[in-house]
Design an enzyme around this catalytic site. Structure first.
Site, PDB file in Angstrom:
ATOM      1  N   GLY A 172     -83.713  48.550 -33.990  1.00  0.00           N
ATOM      2  CA  GLY A 172     -82.606  48.272 -33.093  1.00  0.00           C
ATOM      3  C   GLY A 172     -81.254  48.416 -33.753  1.00  0.00           C
ATOM      4  N   ASP A 192     -87.527  55.377 -41.928  1.00  0.00           N
ATOM      5  CA  ASP A 192     -88.125  54.099 -41.575  1.00  0.00           C
ATOM      6  C   ASP A 192     -89.439  53.954 -42.333  1.00  0.00           C
ATOM      7  OD1 ASP A 192     -87.522  51.991 -39.133  1.00  0.00           O
ATOM      8  OD2 ASP A 192     -89.620  52.010 -39.729  1.00  0.00           O
ATOM      9  N   ARG A 254     -79.980  41.840 -44.480  1.00  0.00           N
ATOM     10  CA  ARG A 254     -80.451  40.811 -45.396  1.00  0.00           C
ATOM     11  C   ARG A 254     -79.894  41.093 -46.788  1.00  0.00           C
ATOM     12  NH1 ARG A 254     -80.960  37.814 -41.928  1.00  0.00           N
ATOM     13  NH2 ARG A 254     -82.791  36.623 -41.248  1.00  0.00           N
ATOM     14  N   GLU A 283     -76.769  33.373 -51.032  1.00  0.00           N
ATOM     15  CA  GLU A 283     -75.925  32.772 -50.003  1.00  0.00           C
ATOM     16  C   GLU A 283     -76.008  31.254 -50.043  1.00  0.00           C
ATOM     17  OE1 GLU A 283     -76.715  34.475 -46.165  1.00  0.00           O
ATOM     18  OE2 GLU A 283     -76.231  36.513 -46.821  1.00  0.00           O
ATOM     19  N   HIS A 302     -71.739  36.214 -43.561  1.00  0.00           N
ATOM     20  CA  HIS A 302     -72.944  36.237 -42.722  1.00  0.00           C
ATOM     21  C   HIS A 302     -72.604  35.818 -41.293  1.00  0.00           C
ATOM     22  CE1 HIS A 302     -77.603  35.991 -43.078  1.00  0.00           C
ATOM     23  NE2 HIS A 302     -77.242  36.419 -41.885  1.00  0.00           N
ATOM     24  N   GLY A 305     -74.037  38.262 -36.982  1.00  0.00           N
ATOM     25  CA  GLY A 305     -75.013  37.943 -35.938  1.00  0.00           C
ATOM     26  C   GLY A 305     -74.434  37.257 -34.724  1.00  0.00           C
TER      27      GLY A 305
END
Length: 341
Positions: A172, A192, A254, A283, A302, A305
């Protein structure tokens, strides 16, 4: 995030009213009365729906739960012996990969495929902040008008049109990155870990064997991979050495996919042109990390999102899955627990 063949994609239809536990999280900070009503309708007549402010508050209610929406640490999982299905309020699910859960029959679903749009928006914001020296200008403030600073920015700014973006992980997020790259006039190549179909301006998607060639021929290298044992710290000194001079690393998925000391060396020795990061190898990134000191490294904490649509999109999928569960149909967004995505 990559797309693989998942394990079980359905849970047997219940023979009694569902017991649903919902734990609020960073990506599901609230459930409105209208949304609660939507969940109750989807869960079916006589369903029990409990909503708590945090996962820890769910422990006393977990013993009777068939379904949990939220984040489920092992201590909550251990308190839920009847649990059959978890729907995660997270795109990365590495926090679920503890042995007790992996060895169970509990099905995991989540936001797989739902978060790519805003992650890609953020990625391009970071990329433009770096190549157009926007981050530098903001940091300089009024001093940016000094001729030395202004000329230095102008002489080092890059245009994206005509550059090549390599997308590692064509799920995605990767597809949304490719779509935006094409709109900027970039050439896009992708790989991928599993066979996936091309789209969004990518003519073909290579497999793992294409990794080295894509790394070596991309002006911008965008990481869209999940965090697994195979991808953890995969960007090491050897990988950075493959990147062309002046190439830029872009990562909003990530941070642990990148080995921190290797990235610091690549930036310090000008082996790469820069890094645009929403995620860090550790983190929160310590205040004394060398990454803060590089002019060619732009970072956000971060926050990629976040979206005004994210929670609702996931709640709607959760409700569709509740109906599918009751009807004995396959669920959406199933995660293969063995591969981690």
């Amino acid at each position: 995030m990559s797309q693989s063949t998942p394990g079980p994609t359905f849970v047997a239809a219940p023979d009694a009213p569902l017991n649903v536990l919902i734990t609020k999280t960073l990506t599901l900070p609230d459930v409105t009365p209208e949304e609660e009503a939507m969940i109750r309708v989807a869960a079916g007549p006589d369903a029990i729906v409990n909503i708590v402010d945090r996962p820890r508050d769910g422990v006393p209610l977990a013993a009777d739960a068939d379904v949990i929406l939220g984040i489920v640490p092992q201590w909550l999982f251990d308190a839920a012996p009847r649990l059959r299905w978890i729907h995660a309020t997270a795109s990365g699910v590495d926090m679920f990969m503890y042995p007790a859960f992996l060895d169970s029959d509990v099905v995991l679903t989540g936001e797989k495929g739902l978060v790519g749009s805003h992650l890609a928006d953020h990625a391009f914001g970071l990329l433009l902040a770096l190549v157009r020296r926007i981050a530098t200008a903001v940091k300089l403030g009024p001093q940016g008008w000094d001729n030395d600073h202004r000329e230095r920015m102008r002489y080092s700014e890059l245009e994206l049109e005509g550059l090549t973006m390599g997308v590692l992980g064509f799920g995605g997020t990767g597809r949304h990155l490719a779509r935006r790259a094409v709109a900027f006039g970039m050439n896009v190549q992708a790989m991928d870990l599993y066979p996936v179909s091309p789209s969004d301006g990518v003519d073909s998607v290579g497999g793992p064997e294409a990794l080295a060639d894509i790394v070596a021929t991309s002006d911008v290298l965008a990481v869209g991979l999940p965090l697994t044992d195979a991808t953890r710290a995969m960007f090491d000194d050897e990988m950075f050495a493959l990147m062309p001079d002046g190439a830029i690393l872009l990562n909003v998925t990530r941070g642990e996919i990148i080995d921190g000391p290797s990235l610091e060396r690549a930036l310090a020795e000008n082996r790469i042109g820069g890094a645009a990061l929403d995620v860090a190898p550790v983190e929160p990134l310590p205040a004394d990390s060398p990454l803060w000191g590089f002019d060619n490294c732009v970072m956000t904490p971060h926050t990629a999102g976040a979206s005004q649509h994210r929670a609702r999109r996931n709640l709607e999928r959760f409700c569709r899955n509740l109906v599918a569960l009751r009807e004995g149909r396959s669920l959406e967004g199933v995660v293969d627990k063995q591969t981690g995505f």
